[in-house]
Design an enzyme around this catalytic site. Structure first.
Site, PDB file in Angstrom:
ATOM      1  N   GLY A  50       0.782  -1.230   0.000  1.00 46.11           N
ATOM      2  CA  GLY A  50       0.000   0.000   0.000  1.00 46.11           C
ATOM      3  C   GLY A  50       0.810   1.274   0.000  1.00 46.11           C
ATOM      4  O   GLY A  50       0.258   2.372  -0.034  1.00 46.11           O
ATOM      5  N   HIS A  51       2.136   1.190   0.010  1.00 47.89           N
ATOM      6  CA  HIS A  51       2.981   2.398   0.099  1.00 47.89           C
ATOM      7  C   HIS A  51       4.082   2.358  -0.929  1.00 47.89           C
ATOM      8  O   HIS A  51       5.217   2.052  -0.592  1.00 47.89           O
ATOM      9  CB  HIS A  51       3.582   2.498   1.499  1.00 47.89           C
ATOM     10  CG  HIS A  51       4.063   3.863   1.864  1.00 47.89           C
ATOM     11  ND1 HIS A  51       5.342   4.303   1.651  1.00 47.89           N
ATOM     12  CD2 HIS A  51       3.423   4.894   2.439  1.00 47.89           C
ATOM     13  CE1 HIS A  51       5.489   5.537   2.104  1.00 47.89           C
ATOM     14  NE2 HIS A  51       4.332   5.911   2.594  1.00 47.89           N
ATOM     15  N   PHE A  52       3.940   2.645  -2.052  1.00 53.45           N
ATOM     16  CA  PHE A  52       2.777   2.968  -2.859  1.00 53.45           C
ATOM     17  C   PHE A  52       2.749   1.973  -4.011  1.00 53.45           C
ATOM     18  O   PHE A  52       3.801   1.756  -4.605  1.00 53.45           O
ATOM     19  CB  PHE A  52       2.885   4.386  -3.409  1.00 53.45           C
ATOM     20  CG  PHE A  52       3.034   5.440  -2.329  1.00 53.45           C
ATOM     21  CD1 PHE A  52       1.917   5.866  -1.615  1.00 53.45           C
ATOM     22  CD2 PHE A  52       4.257   5.991  -2.029  1.00 53.45           C
ATOM     23  CE1 PHE A  52       2.042   6.856  -0.645  1.00 53.45           C
ATOM     24  CE2 PHE A  52       4.386   6.974  -1.053  1.00 53.45           C
ATOM     25  CZ  PHE A  52       3.283   7.410  -0.360  1.00 53.45           C
TER      26      PHE A  52
END
Length: 143
Positions: A50-52
């Site tokens: 999720g990052h990124f």
């Protein structure tokens, strides 16, 4: 770099375990004074989901925690603090100078500057390819 402590040995000193153990090995250690650790950043870390997506970047907070764990190894290797836990008391002057990405090897250097009672101060830096990625002053509480 010769490994002084591998992950199994680190886990005998600090309480961190997967997925929160953020240093892979210690290559220099002066108990109660300083430590140098290595963190190998891989795409397989859950953070990168999720990052990124499509542009994975290690969060700055993960670099700071890696520094803190390195400092905790230096501190808790000292006979008087063995078996204790070092907790964050504060972060001051954190500066981020370059992105850390999967495939990078981070060198974490932390020196314990002052310890008075259960409170202490450390200074840390994180470098990749001899270029500063982050620096910070860390306050810790020993319990």
């Amino acid at each position: 770099m010769e490994t002084i402590l591998d992950a199994a040995a680190i886990q005998k000193i600090i309480p961190h375990r997967y997925p929160m153990l953020l240093i892979d090995k210690v290559v220099e250690l002066e108990p109660g004074k300083r430590a140098v650790a290595i963190r190998n950043v891989t795409i397989h870390e859950a953070t990168f989901q999720g990052h990124f997506p499509g542009n994975p970047v290690l969060p700055g907070v993960s670099l700071i925690e890696s520094m803190a764990q390195t400092g905790a190894v230096a501190l808790l290797s000292e006979d008087q603090f063995k078996g204790k836990t070092a907790y964050f008391g504060g972060i001051k002057d954190a500066k981020f100078r370059r992105m850390v990405k999967p495939g990078d090897q981070v060198r974490l250097e932390v020196s314990l500057e002052k310890i008075k009672g259960p409170v202490g101060l450390a200074k840390g830096s994180a470098t990749v390819d001899d270029k500063k990625a982050a620096t910070a002053e860390l306050t810790f509480i020993i319990s």
